[in-house]
Motif scaffolding. Structure first.
Motif, mmCIF file in Angstrom:
data_model
loop_
_atom_site.group_PDB
_atom_site.id
_atom_site.type_symbol
_atom_site.label_atom_id
_atom_site.label_comp_id
_atom_site.label_asym_id
_atom_site.label_seq_id
_atom_site.Cartn_x
_atom_site.Cartn_y
_atom_site.Cartn_z
ATOM 1 N N GLY A 1 36.843 34.326 34.621
ATOM 2 C CA GLY A 1 36.263 33.232 35.398
ATOM 3 C C GLY A 1 36.436 33.450 36.894
ATOM 4 O O GLY A 1 35.500 33.235 37.678
ATOM 5 N N ASP A 2 37.613 33.901 37.313
ATOM 6 C CA ASP A 2 37.866 34.158 38.733
ATOM 7 C C ASP A 2 36.974 35.272 39.268
ATOM 8 O O ASP A 2 36.390 35.151 40.348
ATOM 9 N N VAL A 3 36.860 36.360 38.528
ATOM 10 C CA VAL A 3 36.031 37.491 38.968
ATOM 11 C C VAL A 3 34.565 37.073 39.051
ATOM 12 O O VAL A 3 33.872 37.398 40.027
ATOM 13 N N LEU A 4 34.090 36.324 38.067
ATOM 14 C CA LEU A 4 32.697 35.861 38.111
ATOM 15 C C LEU A 4 32.469 34.898 39.270
ATOM 16 O O LEU A 4 31.442 34.964 39.956
ATOM 17 N N ARG A 5 33.418 34.017 39.528
ATOM 18 C CA ARG A 5 33.284 33.074 40.642
ATOM 19 C C ARG A 5 33.201 33.827 41.970
ATOM 20 O O ARG A 5 32.357 33.527 42.815
ATOM 21 N N ILE A 6 34.046 34.820 42.138
ATOM 22 C CA ILE A 6 34.052 35.598 43.377
ATOM 23 C C ILE A 6 32.737 36.358 43.547
ATOM 24 O O ILE A 6 32.163 36.367 44.639
ATOM 25 N N THR A 7 32.249 36.975 42.484
ATOM 26 C CA THR A 7 30.976 37.703 42.595
ATOM 27 C C THR A 7 29.829 36.727 42.833
ATOM 28 O O THR A 7 28.906 37.035 43.588
ATOM 29 N N ASP A 8 29.888 35.555 42.238
ATOM 30 C CA ASP A 8 28.848 34.549 42.461
ATOM 31 C C ASP A 8 28.850 34.086 43.916
ATOM 32 O O ASP A 8 27.796 33.961 44.544
ATOM 33 N N GLU A 9 30.033 33.842 44.466
ATOM 34 C CA GLU A 9 30.140 33.403 45.862
ATOM 35 C C GLU A 9 29.651 34.473 46.833
ATOM 36 O O GLU A 9 29.265 34.154 47.957
ATOM 37 N N TYR B 1 29.720 44.918 43.234
ATOM 38 C CA TYR B 1 29.515 44.108 42.033
ATOM 39 C C TYR B 1 28.687 42.882 42.382
ATOM 40 O O TYR B 1 28.973 42.186 43.347
ATOM 41 N N VAL B 2 27.649 42.643 41.555
ATOM 42 C CA VAL B 2 26.744 41.508 41.750
ATOM 43 C C VAL B 2 26.628 40.769 40.420
ATOM 44 O O VAL B 2 26.381 41.383 39.381
ATOM 45 N N ILE B 3 26.784 39.458 40.463
ATOM 46 C CA ILE B 3 26.669 38.661 39.242
ATOM 47 C C ILE B 3 25.210 38.619 38.786
ATOM 48 O O ILE B 3 24.289 38.609 39.600
ATOM 49 N N THR B 4 25.008 38.621 37.481
ATOM 50 C CA THR B 4 23.661 38.519 36.911
ATOM 51 C C THR B 4 23.377 37.055 36.565
ATOM 52 O O THR B 4 24.273 36.203 36.611
ATOM 53 N N VAL C 1 27.738 41.183 34.964
ATOM 54 C CA VAL C 1 27.831 41.698 36.325
ATOM 55 C C VAL C 1 27.137 43.050 36.367
ATOM 56 O O VAL C 1 27.220 43.819 35.410
ATOM 57 N N ASN C 2 26.457 43.333 37.467
ATOM 58 C CA ASN C 2 25.897 44.666 37.699
ATOM 59 C C ASN C 2 26.781 45.397 38.684
ATOM 60 O O ASN C 2 27.333 44.791 39.604
ATOM 61 N N TYR D 1 27.295 32.065 32.110
ATOM 62 C CA TYR D 1 28.649 32.116 31.547
ATOM 63 C C TYR D 1 29.613 31.356 32.453
ATOM 64 O O TYR D 1 30.431 30.558 31.985
ATOM 65 N N LEU D 2 29.525 31.596 33.761
ATOM 66 C CA LEU D 2 30.410 30.937 34.722
ATOM 67 C C LEU D 2 30.215 29.423 34.686
ATOM 68 O O LEU D 2 31.193 28.671 34.698
#
Length: 93
Positions: free
Chosen positions: A12-20, A66-69, A55-56, A75-76
Motif C-alpha cells: 500500500g505504501d509503495v503504491l501510494r508513493i508511485t501514485d503521488e 516506477y509508474v502506477i498503472t 506498476v510499470n 488496488y490502492l
C-alpha cells in the motif's frame, strides 16, 4: 519505535508513493527513501508489483522509474477503503 509493517501495508505504501508521483513516476532512490525500505526488500516488492501489473518499470538515463498503472490505482483505492474499515473497528493494518 514504530511497529513493523506487514507486506500488505508495504505494498500500500509503495503504491501510494508511485501514485503521488503521477505520470512521471518515481525513481528507485526516491522510492527507497520515501518507503523507508532496504534495497533488497523494495526490489522484491517492486518485482511483484510489476509482475502483477500494478506498476510499470522503465529505464530512463540509467535509472529505474516506477509508474502506477490504472490497475494499481484500483488496488490502492480498494486497499485504502479496507484500511479505513479496519481502522474504524480498531484493527489497524
Amino acid at each position: 519505535m514504530a511497529p513493523y509493517r506487514n507486506s500488505v501495508k508495504i505494498v500500500g505504501d509503495v503504491l501510494r508513493i508511485t501514485d503521488e508521483s503521477g505520470v512521471t513516476g518515481v525513481n528507485l532512490t526516491a522510492l527507497l527513501r520515501k518507503a523507508n525500505l532496504s534495497y533488497g526488500k523494495l526490489a522484491a516488492v517492486a518485482g511483484k508489483l510489476v509482475q502483477a501489473g500494478l506498476v510499470n518499470e522503465r529505464l530512463e538515463e540509467g535509472q529505474r522509474i516506477y509508474v502506477i498503472t490504472q490497475q494499481g490505482r484500483e488496488y490502492l483505492r480498494r486497499y485504502q477503503q479496507f484500511a479505513e474499515v479496519a481502522n474504524s473497528f480498531g484493527l489497524g493494518l
